[in-house]
Each structure stands twice: as C-alpha cells, then as structure tokens.
Design an enzyme around this catalytic site. Structure first.
Site, PDB file in Angstrom:
ATOM      1  N   GLU A 142      39.977  95.848   2.425  1.00 48.29           N
ATOM      2  CA  GLU A 142      39.101  94.692   2.656  1.00 48.29           C
ATOM      3  C   GLU A 142      38.082  94.988   3.747  1.00 48.29           C
ATOM      4  O   GLU A 142      36.921  94.573   3.666  1.00 48.29           O
ATOM      5  CB  GLU A 142      39.940  93.467   3.039  1.00 48.29           C
ATOM      6  CG  GLU A 142      40.918  93.011   1.975  1.00 48.29           C
ATOM      7  CD  GLU A 142      40.267  92.788   0.633  1.00 48.29           C
ATOM      8  OE1 GLU A 142      39.104  92.329   0.586  1.00 48.29           O
ATOM      9  OE2 GLU A 142      40.910  93.077  -0.393  1.00 48.29           O
ATOM     10  N   ASP A 154      38.233 101.813  -1.824  1.00 45.24           N
ATOM     11  CA  ASP A 154      39.460 102.615  -1.830  1.00 45.24           C
ATOM     12  C   ASP A 154      39.289 103.884  -1.001  1.00 45.24           C
ATOM     13  O   ASP A 154      40.118 104.212  -0.149  1.00 45.24           O
ATOM     14  CB  ASP A 154      39.852 102.996  -3.262  1.00 45.24           C
ATOM     15  CG  ASP A 154      40.460 101.845  -4.030  1.00 45.24           C
ATOM     16  OD1 ASP A 154      40.826 100.832  -3.399  1.00 45.24           O
ATOM     17  OD2 ASP A 154      40.566 101.947  -5.274  1.00 45.24           O
TER      18      ASP A 154
END
Length: 492
Positions: free
Chosen positions: A138, A206
C-alpha cells in the site's frame, strides 16, 4: 471460487485505484534502482490537493467505519508503518495507519498517505513480515501516486468522466450500492485501459513493496507467502476474499513476487513479540458483525500459541488475561498477568492490562504509581499518557486528568479518545464550555462541521465576553467554517 461479472470486476478495479492510490510521505529518500514512473503525476491533483482530499476522506471514514481506537494497536501499527516508510523512496506526505474492525481480508490507501487495514489481516498473516508486506504494498501505491496517475488518465481520455469518477468514489464511501452503480456508468467507454493500468499498478506496487520490505529488515518472502494465503482462500472458499476484488491475483503475480524475493539473500528474522501481542489483542476484540464468530476461533488460536515458542506462550497468556478482563474475572486475570509483568516490567502491553485490572478493582493509587514509574523510561509514550488520564478520571482526580489531557490532545489532536476523555473530565468538573469544545473536536474529526460549530458557539456564549477562551473558541469556529466551505465541493 465464484466468478464475478466483467462489469463488477471493472468497477472494483477503479475502486482499488481510488482507494489504494495515494500520495507520498515524509521520509529521507532511499536509493532505488526502480523506475520512478509514478511520481510524475500532478497535472490533475497537486500534492496539497491530495492531502486535503485525504483529510476529507478520513473524516468520513471516522464517521462511517468501525475504526479501532485502541491506543496500543494504534501505536503498534503506526510504528510498523513508519519503519517501512523510512525505507521508501519518493515520499512526499505524512503517513497515517488505521485499523478497521472487519473480518474480511483487505487493506487500502486513500489520498494523503492514509492507509487503512482490516483487522482480519492479523488473523490471516502468520508473522510480522507477512503483515508488513501488505503495508509495504500500500505504501508503494502511495509513493508511486497511482491514484493521481489514474485520474490523469481518466481526464485525458474523457474530461467529463473525471468529475463523475471522483463524485462516485465519494458516494461509494457513504452508500456502497449507489456508489457502485454510479461508477458503473462512469467507467463505460474505456474499461480495457483500466484493466491494463491496474495490472501495471499492482506489479509496480509488488516490486517496490518487496524492496521496502527487505530494506526495512523484514523477510521479503512475506509478500509471496501472504499472496499464497490469499490464493488458498480463493480456492477453498465459496466466497472470493474481499481483497482480491481490488487486488487481482493472476498466477503470474504470485510467481513474480517469488522471483523478486529470490533476488534478496535469505535471512533469519527474529519473532516479533509486539506482533504476537498485537495479533492476540486484535483477536480478542469483539467483532462488529455476527458473520464472524470470535470465541471458538480465538480459543483455538490461544491453545495453539500455548503449545508454541516461548514468545507465543507469553502471547497466549496475555490473550487469556484480556478475555478474563472482558468476563470481569479480574482476580484470575491478575494472577496470570503478575508473573508476565514481573518478568517484563517495562512491557507497555502488560502495564496497560494491569492498569485496567487496577481500575476495575479500585486500586487507583497502585495504577498511578506504576504508570508514573513507566514514564521515567518511556517519556511521552501515548499509551501511558492516555492510561494515566483515564486512571485520574476513574479516581475522581479530574484536574490532574484535564492537565494530562490538555498535553495529550495538543500532541495528538486527531485522536478521538483523547477528546472524549477531555469532555468527560471537564464535565465532571462542571466546566461546560471546555466540555462542549472537546465535543466539538470529536465532531470535526468525523466531518460533522455543523455540529462542531454549534458546540463551539455554545461554548463561546458561556465564557466571559472578550476573554481569551471566547477568542479561542471564535477563532476555531472560523477555522472550521473555512474547512467546511473547502470540503463542500467534495460532497456534491
């Protein structure tokens, strides 16, 4: 796994981009060989605009969402988050982390560096690195400004859709069904571009997240391991995990995460006592929905920990103490907690629990002494500060409580608990204007500006004409009116 319609999936994808894209935050830059493609966005939303939007959103979340205001958990999740942020690149706004009492696995970031985690993440993550991997992902959405980039893309392809998308997102906060319907209409015409853009965002978050994870001293395998948990949930459950609606998990994403983790040297990560205690504390909090039966799983979980490592055994004992306190079995809770606190006298988790037991058994002097001694080693600790204020209130030492809370609310003006205790302490002393002013701050933090202004107007009318307090209340009214006017554009 249930299949969802293409339209529903596409709507969820934009919800992901709006709730998960965010602005960067304050931290020293860290060298990064990855392309910094996210930070170029800005022609649609400036950093200051994103911060303002984030403040607007978080006020709505406080009003509509069951946030967990537990001081220990708030401190833990923000310390963990800041540890990760300190190793992120292109950080341009402060970060704040929140926990929602929700049994569904999910996490999202909104404008302005605000990251929201569902409490279920503590249930399904198996160690601190797995939990940190979700947060690092996040944080990467934030630092790469994915939302601003998405909004620029919408404006470029369809200028009129920009206002519609933003308005629908705001509607979604208050009314999910209506918000989804509105987003469905907004997205018509360029859905394929949203799909590819979202996959790029996820891949970017990621790879940056894995790097942040490793740089911050966590196990980079935490990310693929948690992704595997999500994948297992989708295969063995008739209901797709909520997180996968907004964080698509195609097979190649898990493989990519494993490959990236493989690029870092393996390291032995010590088991985190704080993570274990936080996990147990979360699991003993009563759920807000009947769809999640807490007790059977919690007992099973504590039994498992009681047979585990030394740190897990300590966490199991701590969890049983919390359950005993909930069931008002204070003497039994004290018996279990005393040896834990004797072994770790500076452990704030244990000090907090013993303070609660002392309060329930009216042993206020003992609690105050313990907290004051703890202050000598943990100066300005927010958990100790709020605990001491609460003990003063319970002991009817209201002036001391007020003095403590004036300092606390100055240091932590966005904490609802501090203002609520301030109102209580003032009310017990018959200080109605101070009580009303504290209530006003709780309403303002929830975006209820009319009620906040009304409380402050009453407070202003109660104090001496032209006094310092009246000037202070009137100045605050002006601030809130200006804020209300600026934020009114987002409510339409």
């Amino acid at each position: 796994m249930k299949k969802t319609s293409t339209k529903k999936s596409l709507i969820a994808i934009l919800v992901n981009l709006t709730l998960f894209g965010n602005t960067p935050a304050l931290s020293a830059p860290v060298a990064d060989s990855l392309p910094d493609i996210g930070t170029t966005a800005g022609s649609t939303l400036s950093i200051n605009q994103e911060i303002e939007l984030g403040d607007f959103y978080i006020r709505q979340i406080r009003a509509e969402t069951p946030l967990i205001y537990d001081p220990l958990l708030t401190k833990y999740i923000n310390m963990l988050g800041q540890r990760l942020v300190n190793h992120a690149n292109a950080v341009k706004t402060p970060f704040h982390f929140y926990i929602v009492n929700n049994p569904n696995i999910n996490a999202y970031a909104i404008f302005g560096g605000n990251v929201v985690l569902h409490s279920a993440l503590f249930r399904y993550s198996r160690n601190e690195s797995e939990l940190a991997s979700v947060m690092a992902h996040e944080i990467a959405h934030v630092t790469q400004r994915h939302l601003a980039r998405r909004m620029e893309d919408i404006q470029r392809k369809s200028p009129l859709a920009w206002a519609g998308a933003l308005g629908s997102i705001l509607l979604l906060m208050a009314n999910p069904q209506a918000g989804m319907a509105a987003l469905s209409g907004t997205l018509a015409g360029f859905t394929q571009g949203i799909i590819s853009f979202t996959r790029e965002n996820e891949q970017e978050a990621d790879r940056i997240g894995v790097r942040i994870l490793n740089q911050a001293g966590f196990d980079p395998y935490g990310m693929p391991n948690f992704m595997q948990t999500l994948g297992d949930q989708s295969r063995y459950s008739s209901k797709l995990p909520e997180m996968l609606y907004t964080h698509p998990l195609p097979d190649n994403r898990l493989a990519d995460a494993r490959n990236r983790a493989n690029q870092y040297p393996k390291k032995s990560i010590p088991e985190s006592q704080d993570y274990l205690l936080a996990r147990v504390r979360i699991l003993t909090i009563k759920p807000t929905t009947q769809s999640y039966a807490q007790s059977p799983y919690t007992e099973e979980f504590l039994n498992k920990y009681s047979q585990g490592t030394p740190k897990e055994k300590i966490a199991a004992s701590y969890g049983r103490v919390l359950l005993l306190i909930q069931n008002k079995k204070y003497a039994e809770a004290r018996t279990i907690l005393t040896p834990l606190l004797d072994a770790q006298p500076d452990n704030i988790w244990f000090i907090d629990a013993m303070t609660n037991i002392d309060i329930e058994q009216s042993q206020y002097a003992q609690a105050i002494t313990r907290l004051q001694q703890a202050f000598q080693k943990h100066k300005n600790d927010p958990v100790l500060q709020i605990n001491l204020a609460n003990v003063y209130i319970q002991a009817k030492q209201y002036p001391k409580a007020s003095q403590q809370l004036f300092q606390y609310t100055f240091n932590y003006p966005d904490d609802l608990t501090g203002w609520s205790l301030m109102a209580e302490a003032a009310g017990k002393q018959g200080k109605r204007s101070t009580e009303l002013a504290a209530y006003a701050e709780t309403m303002a933090l929830k975006g209820q500006f009319d009620r906040a202004i009304n409380y402050l107007s009453q407070a202003s009318a109660l104090v001496k004409l032209n006094s310092y307090d009246q000037a202070r209340y009137d100045a605050r009214i002006d601030q809130l009116r200006q804020l209300q006017q600026r934020y009114s554009q987002y409510e339409k």
